[in-house]
Design a protein around this motif. Structure first.
Motif, PDB file in Angstrom:
ATOM      1  N   SER A 284       0.842  -1.189   0.000  1.00 42.88           N
ATOM      2  CA  SER A 284       0.000   0.000   0.000  1.00 42.88           C
ATOM      3  C   SER A 284       0.878   1.240   0.000  1.00 42.88           C
ATOM      4  O   SER A 284       2.107   1.166   0.108  1.00 42.88           O
ATOM      5  CB  SER A 284      -0.899   0.023   1.236  1.00 42.88           C
ATOM      6  OG  SER A 284      -0.138   0.322   2.403  1.00 42.88           O
ATOM      7  N   GLU A 286       1.184   3.234   2.362  1.00 38.03           N
ATOM      8  CA  GLU A 286       1.872   3.322   3.653  1.00 38.03           C
ATOM      9  C   GLU A 286       3.206   2.598   3.621  1.00 38.03           C
ATOM     10  O   GLU A 286       4.177   3.053   4.232  1.00 38.03           O
ATOM     11  CB  GLU A 286       0.997   2.735   4.752  1.00 38.03           C
ATOM     12  CG  GLU A 286      -0.142   3.634   5.171  1.00 38.03           C
ATOM     13  CD  GLU A 286      -0.728   3.188   6.492  1.00 38.03           C
ATOM     14  OE1 GLU A 286      -0.674   3.977   7.447  1.00 38.03           O
ATOM     15  OE2 GLU A 286      -1.219   2.055   6.557  1.00 38.03           O
ATOM     16  N   VAL A 489     -14.055  -1.387   7.786  1.00 39.27           N
ATOM     17  CA  VAL A 489     -12.721  -0.889   7.430  1.00 39.27           C
ATOM     18  C   VAL A 489     -12.417  -1.192   5.968  1.00 39.27           C
ATOM     19  O   VAL A 489     -11.846  -0.353   5.249  1.00 39.27           O
ATOM     20  CB  VAL A 489     -11.657  -1.509   8.359  1.00 39.27           C
ATOM     21  CG1 VAL A 489     -10.251  -1.189   7.863  1.00 39.27           C
ATOM     22  CG2 VAL A 489     -11.835  -0.977   9.783  1.00 39.27           C
ATOM     23  N   ASP A 490     -12.804  -2.363   5.493  1.00 44.08           N
ATOM     24  CA  ASP A 490     -12.579  -2.702   4.082  1.00 44.08           C
ATOM     25  C   ASP A 490     -13.301  -1.715   3.166  1.00 44.08           C
ATOM     26  O   ASP A 490     -12.766  -1.309   2.120  1.00 44.08           O
ATOM     27  CB  ASP A 490     -13.057  -4.128   3.798  1.00 44.08           C
ATOM     28  CG  ASP A 490     -12.105  -5.179   4.335  1.00 44.08           C
ATOM     29  OD1 ASP A 490     -10.941  -4.838   4.622  1.00 44.08           O
ATOM     30  OD2 ASP A 490     -12.526  -6.349   4.468  1.00 44.08           O
ATOM     31  N   GLU A 493     -11.454   1.569   3.152  1.00 40.07           N
ATOM     32  CA  GLU A 493     -10.170   1.517   2.449  1.00 40.07           C
ATOM     33  C   GLU A 493     -10.334   1.561   0.936  1.00 40.07           C
ATOM     34  O   GLU A 493      -9.345   1.653   0.212  1.00 40.07           O
ATOM     35  CB  GLU A 493      -9.380   0.282   2.891  1.00 40.07           C
ATOM     36  CG  GLU A 493      -8.850   0.426   4.303  1.00 40.07           C
ATOM     37  CD  GLU A 493      -7.819  -0.611   4.676  1.00 40.07           C
ATOM     38  OE1 GLU A 493      -7.802  -1.695   4.049  1.00 40.07           O
ATOM     39  OE2 GLU A 493      -7.035  -0.349   5.606  1.00 40.07           O
ATOM     40  N   ALA A 496      -8.685   4.577  -0.379  1.00 31.46           N
ATOM     41  CA  ALA A 496      -7.235   4.618  -0.570  1.00 31.46           C
ATOM     42  C   ALA A 496      -6.908   4.750  -2.064  1.00 31.46           C
ATOM     43  O   ALA A 496      -7.738   4.426  -2.912  1.00 31.46           O
ATOM     44  CB  ALA A 496      -6.599   3.355   0.007  1.00 31.46           C
ATOM     45  N   LEU A 504      -6.373  10.164   5.712  1.00 30.56           N
ATOM     46  CA  LEU A 504      -7.017   9.002   6.317  1.00 30.56           C
ATOM     47  C   LEU A 504      -8.300   9.428   7.026  1.00 30.56           C
ATOM     48  O   LEU A 504      -8.380  10.525   7.584  1.00 30.56           O
ATOM     49  CB  LEU A 504      -6.074   8.343   7.322  1.00 30.56           C
ATOM     50  CG  LEU A 504      -4.950   7.494   6.723  1.00 30.56           C
ATOM     51  CD1 LEU A 504      -3.826   7.331   7.734  1.00 30.56           C
ATOM     52  CD2 LEU A 504      -5.482   6.130   6.317  1.00 30.56           C
ATOM     53  N   ARG A 563      -7.367   0.735  10.065  1.00 30.66           N
ATOM     54  CA  ARG A 563      -6.981   0.096   8.815  1.00 30.66           C
ATOM     55  C   ARG A 563      -6.918  -1.409   9.038  1.00 30.66           C
ATOM     56  O   ARG A 563      -6.860  -1.884  10.170  1.00 30.66           O
ATOM     57  CB  ARG A 563      -5.634   0.627   8.326  1.00 30.66           C
ATOM     58  CG  ARG A 563      -5.630   2.145   8.144  1.00 30.66           C
ATOM     59  CD  ARG A 563      -4.641   2.608   7.124  1.00 30.66           C
ATOM     60  NE  ARG A 563      -4.970   2.177   5.784  1.00 30.66           N
ATOM     61  CZ  ARG A 563      -4.337   2.629   4.700  1.00 30.66           C
ATOM     62  NH1 ARG A 563      -3.377   3.522   4.815  1.00 30.66           N
ATOM     63  NH2 ARG A 563      -4.659   2.200   3.503  1.00 30.66           N
ATOM     64  N   SER A 564      -6.944  -2.139   7.965  1.00 37.01           N
ATOM     65  CA  SER A 564      -6.825  -3.588   8.084  1.00 37.01           C
ATOM     66  C   SER A 564      -5.357  -3.965   8.223  1.00 37.01           C
ATOM     67  O   SER A 564      -4.478  -3.325   7.652  1.00 37.01           O
ATOM     68  CB  SER A 564      -7.431  -4.276   6.862  1.00 37.01           C
ATOM     69  OG  SER A 564      -6.755  -3.888   5.683  1.00 37.01           O
ATOM     70  N   SER A 565      -5.105  -4.986   8.995  1.00 33.94           N
ATOM     71  CA  SER A 565      -3.749  -5.475   9.227  1.00 33.94           C
ATOM     72  C   SER A 565      -3.690  -6.949   8.884  1.00 33.94           C
ATOM     73  O   SER A 565      -4.654  -7.687   9.109  1.00 33.94           O
ATOM     74  CB  SER A 565      -3.359  -5.268  10.693  1.00 33.94           C
ATOM     75  OG  SER A 565      -2.175  -5.980  11.006  1.00 33.94           O
TER      76      SER A 565
END
Length: 797
Positions: A284, A286, A489-490, A493, A496, A504, A563-565
């Motif tokens: 991503s 990030e 969260v998905d 995102e 993004a 964010l 965010r997803s991890s």
């Protein structure tokens, strides 16, 4: 997100900018995937039109701007095509940051592929500066260079251009930095800032974006337009590393570039990912910001960035020579070592800067933070300046002041302050400066730093006043902690890639407490906090670089991003601490109303769940608790009742703040209590996005479990709202195409799947959204009143 990605924490409390009500039409909600919170975020970013939102979310729906729209580009392409045909030696002159490295690589790769005779030069930071220096330029011309092509630099290189012209050599400048009062007399100048329309799709291109547009047009004229796509992975690196504003073509190129980067065949980049333990397919923006870009930047900051071009051009071993692959592996190892050195130097400079502030807190009182030291390496002060901006929320200038030399500095800024323009107001104090709105470089005499500090503080204040914008933390929405799911969260995102121009999504959960904390990270520099709300919902929160910070005492509201991890292979929600806001907790108050009802006020009690547990154990009480999350066996709120489940009782625990005075009076009339225990917790469902998410989830469950039959009274209790809000919410969901209302009979409503494809009524949904927003605002106002009103007045009608 990978565990190796970390972010600077923010220690100083910031002004919170509350979310303003904004209407959302059904078509926009549909474009956002039916997610109200995402639709609101799009609207707040100026993307209220569904077509604009679709183009923002999906690069396939965006129409990129033709390269020829860049001023000066067509003339530059004609000269380059002539040089390629005549085999004139072309020297590409870049810059040592990642934007410059990737821009240089893009042009060298494209020109070589098109048959040009190409060399390149990136200034070595230790002995050269930004721009085109005459000593090396002389060497290039003496070696036979006939055309100089800059990228990410050159817009202020008047002397170099004049010198080249005196030698009969043409100069093409491609750059994106702010324009000087007069342009160099080059053969062609390509810069998006020459475009008079600020909102042009090309307005925010960084150096690598301009270079890519040039390469794209060269390939187009050569009859090979598809070949430019092979360079997009490099473009993504430069865009993110240079903090470019993610609007228009810049966002589009990053979206396509991230797709390319996830499957890049560049051996050097794959080695960087391997060394950093990154999974390419999950890459991503990030990971670029915090993992890949710092490694490449270490080359330019501490060594010679010219090798970056060689490193980035080596392709997979199956297509490149074994020798090139071996060289790439050696360079990857050297880059890792330089990155480790860079981290150490940054930590040392950051600690020294904080020590200066600790000794003289008055340094923070001005509009800008200006610090200097002879011990600071010039190559890393820009990184530390960015960390200080994150921490103190104000423009920051750091200067390296070695004895007997000019001070060299890096500046970083905040929204609303064009730092290059601010420095220009003090040009008389500076030897040189240049940059763009959010970052700049400068040099000056060290004995004038105090003057710069004082002057810059005044100028920054004036710029903020002119822009009517003060630094602050913009809140997108309020959300109960229990509503934070991976599915939500998905959906978020999909917005993004995030960055400047598309920050964010910042959420707030209210009335939290710290359950426990522990330091994490290789050096224990981060903080892992477990927070819990008054409903008993708990979640882990990571505070990057927060191990040395103080956590809020008592009850607080938390601003965060989610965010997803994929840490250790398991996908989960990762909450990242942004800021905390303490909630005042005065002592409980006991009063007796004129009606004879005893009122015990626990609205600001520090440990409300423990008090409820004691009440259940010792007294015959009813707990009024609505919009409840699933409760565990030891949760005292498991005994809570909704409004239609209340019965007569000597004591009433008011856990949930009532939705309105009618609901409150009805509850008192039903229970007829002698004692009322006021807690009045906010269910967090008075924002349209949060309410509609909860309502849609309840309706979805009813379709599966009860054949689509729903009761308005039950839905009102499950959402802690008035029945009128529920009816409006159902009407909005129907108008937006999320469900179909089959029948209505007083309290009972039967709903079904929407038509296929869903039929949205934009006008109707917009009108309903406005009415719903007003109704929820009334409820929020009543809850605010209930939270602070005199206890006696609440039970005396």
């Amino acid at each position: 997100m990978h565990a190796g990605v970390s972010h600077p924490g923010a220690a100083r409390p910031r002004r919170w900018i509350e979310p303003a009500p904004i209407p959302v039409c059904a078509e926009l909600a549909a474009a956002a995937g039916g997610q109200p919170l995402a639709a609101l975020a799009l609207a707040r970013r100026g993307l209220a039109e569904p077509a604009d939102a679709r183009a923002f979310l999906d690069p396939a729906c965006y129409t990129p701007t033709p390269p020829a729209a860049l001023p000066g580009l067509s003339r530059a392409v004609e000269r380059l095509a002539a040089a390629i045909g005549a085999q004139e030696p072309i020297c590409v002159w870049g810059d040592f940051d990642v934007d410059g490295q990737t821009a240089t690589t893009v042009l060298v790769a494209a020109l070589t592929d098109l048959g040009a005779v190409v060399s390149y030069h990136i200034p070595v930071r230790a002995t050269e500066s930004h721009g085109v220096g005459l000593p090396v330029l002389t060497q290039v011309l003496d070696a036979g260079g006939r055309l100089i092509l800059t990228c990410d630099t050159g817009i202020a290189s008047h002397e170099a251009v004049a010198f080249a012209r005196s030698r009969g050599v043409d100069f093409i400048i491609t750059d994106h930095h702010d324009l000087p009062p007069t342009l160099p007399d080059a053969y062609a100048v390509v810069n998006p800032k020459l475009e008079p329309v600020e909102e042009s799709g090309l307005a925010h291109l960084p150096g690598v974006g301009v270079a890519y547009k040039l390469a794209e047009e060269l390939y187009h004229r050569a009859g090979r337009p598809e070949a430019a796509a092979a360079l997009l992975d490099l473009v993504a690196l430069g865009i993110v590393a240079d903090l470019a504003t993610l609007r228009g073509d810049t966002r589009y190129l990053l979206q396509r570039g991230l797709e390319a980067l996830r499957q890049t065949q560049r051996l050097g980049l794959r080695l960087l990912m391997e060394n950093a333990e990154l999974e390419p397919e999950r890459l991503s923006e990030e990971h670029i910001s915090y993992v890949l870009a710092p490694r490449l930047n270490a080359l330019g900051r501490l060594a010679d960035a010219n090798v970056a071009v060689e490193f980035l051009r080596v392709m997979d071993a199956s297509t490149d020579s074994a020798g090139a692959a071996t060289r790439a592996r050696i360079l990857a190892g050297q880059i890792e070592a330089l990155n480790a050195q860079r981290k150490l130097l940054c930590d040392q400079v950051y600690a020294a800067a904080e020590a200066q502030i600790g000794r003289d807190p008055a340094l923070l009182e001005g509009g800008a933070l200006v610090l200097a030291s002879p011990a600071w390496p010039a190559g890393v002060i820009g990184i530390v300046a960015s960390r200080l901006v994150e921490r103190y929320d104000k423009p920051t200038v750091l200067l390296s002041t070695p004895a007997g030399e000019l001070a060299r500095g890096s500046a970083r800024s905040v929204a609303g302050v064009n730092i290059t323009a601010a420095l220009a107001a003090h040009a008389g104090l500076l030897t040189s400066f240049g940059g763009h709105p959010m970052a700049a470089g400068l040099s000056m005499s060290a004995d004038r730093i105090l003057e710069l500090r004082r002057g810059l503080a005044r100028t920054v204040g004036a710029l903020l006043a002119q822009a009517h914008e003060q630094p602050g933390l913009a809140i997108d929405d309020y959300l109960p902690l229990s509503d934070l799911t991976l599915d939500l969260v998905d959906e978020l995102e999909r917005m993004a890639p995030f960055g400047p121009g598309n920050p964010l999504i910042t959420l707030v959960s209210r009335d939290l407490r710290v359950r426990n904390r522990r330091a994490v990270g290789r050096r224990g520099e981060h903080l892992l906090v477990v927070v819990e709300d008054t409903w008993g919902a708990a979640h882990k929160v990571i505070w990057w670089d927060g191990a040395a910070e103080s956590l809020p005492d008592g009850v607080f509201d938390l601003a965060y991003v989610a965010r997803s991890s994929d840490y250790r292979g398991a996908r989960e929600v990762q909450i990242e601490w942004i800021d905390g806001r303490r909630v005042e907790t005065p002592a409980p108050e006991v009063t007796r109303a004129l009606t004879g009802v005893e009122v015990i006020d626990h609205r600001e009690a520090p440990n409300p769940l423990a008090i409820v547990a004691d009440l259940i154990a010792d007294r015959d009480v009813i707990i009024w608790h609505e919009a409840a999350a699933a409760a565990g066996p030891d949760d005292p709120l498991q005994h809570g009742r909704s409004r239609h489940e209340l019965t007569a009782s000597p004591a009433l625990v008011v856990w949930t703040t009532p939705a309105g005075p009618a609901e409150w009076r009805a509850a008192l009339a039903t229970v007829q209590p002698a004692r009322v225990y006021l807690f009045g917790r906010d269910p967090g469902l008075d924002q349209p996005g949060a309410f509609l998410r909860r309502l849609a989830g309840l309706v979805k469950h009813a379709r599966r479990a009860r054949g689509g039959q729903v009761g308005v009274t039950a839905l009102a209790a499950a959402t802690a709202q008035r029945e009128a809000a529920v009816r409006l919410g159902l009407d909005w969901l129907a108008a937006a195409g999320h469900l179909a209302i089959v029948s209505e009979a007083e309290d009972a409503i039967i709903v079904d799947e929407p038509a296929a494809p869903p039929q949205a009524d934009a006008g109707r949904s917009s009108e309903l959204a406005g009415r719903l927003q007003a109704l929820l605002a009334e409820t929020a106002a009543y809850r605010a009143y209930f939270r602070q009103a005199d206890p006696q007045r609440l039970v005396h009608f």
